[in-house]
Scaffold this active site. Structure first.
Site, PDB file in Angstrom:
ATOM      1  N   LYS A 138     -11.003  59.320  30.648  1.00  0.00           N
ATOM      2  CA  LYS A 138      -9.690  58.705  30.463  1.00  0.00           C
ATOM      3  C   LYS A 138      -9.757  57.687  29.315  1.00  0.00           C
ATOM      4  O   LYS A 138     -10.689  56.881  29.252  1.00  0.00           O
ATOM      5  CB  LYS A 138      -9.264  57.976  31.744  1.00  0.00           C
ATOM      6  CG  LYS A 138      -9.121  58.889  32.966  1.00  0.00           C
ATOM      7  CD  LYS A 138      -7.880  59.734  32.891  1.00  0.00           C
ATOM      8  CE  LYS A 138      -7.710  60.508  34.201  1.00  0.00           C
ATOM      9  NZ  LYS A 138      -6.502  61.358  34.177  1.00  0.00           N
ATOM     10  N   LYS A 243      -0.543  70.998  37.318  1.00  0.00           N
ATOM     11  CA  LYS A 243      -0.971  70.437  38.616  1.00  0.00           C
ATOM     12  C   LYS A 243      -0.123  71.158  39.680  1.00  0.00           C
ATOM     13  O   LYS A 243       0.989  70.712  40.011  1.00  0.00           O
ATOM     14  CB  LYS A 243      -0.795  68.929  38.639  1.00  0.00           C
ATOM     15  CG  LYS A 243      -1.786  68.228  37.704  1.00  0.00           C
ATOM     16  CD  LYS A 243      -1.576  66.748  37.662  1.00  0.00           C
ATOM     17  CE  LYS A 243      -2.733  65.987  37.060  1.00  0.00           C
ATOM     18  NZ  LYS A 243      -3.286  66.495  35.831  1.00  0.00           N
TER      19      LYS A 243
HETATM   20  O1  LIG Z   1      -7.472  67.289  35.381  1.00  0.00           O
HETATM   21  C1  LIG Z   1      -8.587  66.881  35.736  1.00  0.00           C
HETATM   22  O2  LIG Z   1      -9.631  67.162  35.152  1.00  0.00           O
HETATM   23  C2  LIG Z   1      -8.718  65.969  36.925  1.00  0.00           C
HETATM   24  C3  LIG Z   1      -7.414  65.480  37.474  1.00  0.00           C
HETATM   25  C4  LIG Z   1      -6.869  64.314  36.705  1.00  0.00           C
HETATM   26  O3  LIG Z   1      -7.355  63.929  35.676  1.00  0.00           O
HETATM   27  C5  LIG Z   1      -5.728  63.606  37.322  1.00  0.00           C
HETATM   28  C6  LIG Z   1      -5.773  63.397  38.697  1.00  0.00           C
HETATM   29  C7  LIG Z   1      -4.732  62.707  39.318  1.00  0.00           C
HETATM   30  C8  LIG Z   1      -3.669  62.224  38.572  1.00  0.00           C
HETATM   31  C9  LIG Z   1      -3.606  62.437  37.178  1.00  0.00           C
HETATM   32  C10 LIG Z   1      -4.636  63.153  36.565  1.00  0.00           C
HETATM   33  C11 LIG Z   1      -4.505  63.455  35.100  1.00  0.00           C
HETATM   34  O4  LIG Z   1      -4.923  64.506  34.635  1.00  0.00           O
HETATM   35  O5  LIG Z   1      -3.867  62.671  34.384  1.00  0.00           O
HETATM   36 MG   LIG Z   2      -3.908  64.146  32.726  1.00  0.00          MG
END
Ligand SMILES: O=C(O)CCC(=O)c1ccccc1C(=O)O
Ligand SMILES: [Mg+2]
Length: 302
Positions: A138, A243
């Site tokens: 991140k 998602k």
């Molecule tokens: O996508 C992935 O690799 C993991 C999941 C992830 O990053 C995520 C998990 C929960 C909420 C937001 C996010 C995101 O992708 O921003």
């Molecule tokens: Mg994301």
């Protein structure tokens, strides 16, 4: 007309380590486990895993909706769940009793989320030893001056064959996004940068995807099926992070992905095993087979 008996149970589970993103710090995953039993006694389970800061309904909305359905529901009730309740659409459709398969992806097909900041430097190696080859980190949490040198250190330490995904969660401004992309175009380890700008800046992200070679993935911009269709209609042809647990009806999602052949990367919302299983089954069908899926589990979460 098939009728079902509906029962549901809210849950909450604290993460062992909070998830830090540009949106803030997320410490507890709350959701609802739903169970449908048909007239023959066949049972099915589903999970409603809202993510309101990502664009889905709230947990309270979902609980109120489940309460409003009552204990006896018909198939038509499931087909008329409003589109502003995408997590309910997903959870209740998945709960329809069926013979579900157990998805099994090799470790190398998972992307593993590394801790934000410099903790990423300690974490990747044990995941690599477990077979992980794609890692997500991140950004947009600390300053550019802090994050870019850390990224360069991470990129240098990862072995050949490793891939990095950067996820800004919409937390960069245009200048910062360009600064990142200029640097990333030189690094061959970055698979894509996820949601560099907020969803309101789609045109700017379309422009960035033409100006730089590092691919851009939309996530918050395409969180629900409605948004997904909207971005496609507005011309997005880059990577779509899907998602499934908050996108909406799996049947409608399947139809969209198959109809348009989008470059889809399926991703977790840290649902429980019940939602994960349904999401992984959809990923097996619809996620780009040449990209890892964002469901790598590591010790951070239960
Ligand atoms: O996508 C992935 O690799 C993991 C999941 C992830 O990053 C995520 C998990 C929960 C909420 C937001 C996010 C995101 O992708 O921003
Ligand atoms: Mg994301």
């Amino acid at each position: 007309m098939t009728a079902y008996n509906l029962t549901f149970q809210p849950y909450r589970r604290r993460f062992r380590q909070p998830l830090q993103t540009h949106h803030g710090i997320w410490e507890v995953r709350e959701g609802i486990i739903v169970k449908l039993v048909d007239e023959l006694g066949n049972a099915g389970w589903g999970e409603i895993a809202p993510l309101p800061w990502f664009g889905s309904e709230t947990l309270e909305d979902a609980i109120a909706f489940c309460r409003g359905l009552g204990e006896k529901i018909e198939v038509n009730d499931l087909k008329s769940i409003p589109s502003h309740l995408p997590a309910c659409q997903f959870g209740l459709e998945c709960a329809i009793p069926s013979v579900a398969s157990n998805p099994n992806f090799p470790k190398a097909r998972y992307s593993y989320l590394l801790p934000a900041g410099e903790n990423a430097l300690e974490r990747w190696e044990s995941l690599w030893q477990q077979g992980g080859r794609t890692f997500k980190w991140k950004i947009g949490i600390h300053s550019l001056q802090q994050e870019i040198p850390l990224f360069e250190k991470l990129a240098r330490s990862l072995p050949e064959g490793a891939k990095i995904r950067l996820d800004a969660n919409g937390g960069l401004n245009l200048e910062a996004a360009k600064t990142w992309l200029q640097g990333l175009d030189l690094s061959k380890k970055v698979e894509f940068i996820e949601q560099p700008l907020p969803p309101s800046e789609l045109d700017a992200m379309v422009q960035l995807s033409g100006d730089f070679t590092t691919p851009i993935a939309l996530d918050e911009s395409v969180a629900t099926l409605q948004q997904l269709e909207g971005c496609y209609e507005k011309g997005w042809r880059g990577i779509f992070i899907i998602k499934p647990a908050i996108a909406g009806s799996p049947q409608q999602l399947r139809q969209f992905c198959q109809q348009y052949g989008i470059d889809a990367v399926f991703s977790s919302v840290f649902e429980t095993e019940i939602g994960r299983r349904a999401a992984l089954n959809l990923a097996a069908e619809l996620s780009n087979p040449n990209r890892a899926i964002g469901f790598g589990v590591n010790h951070w979460f239960d």
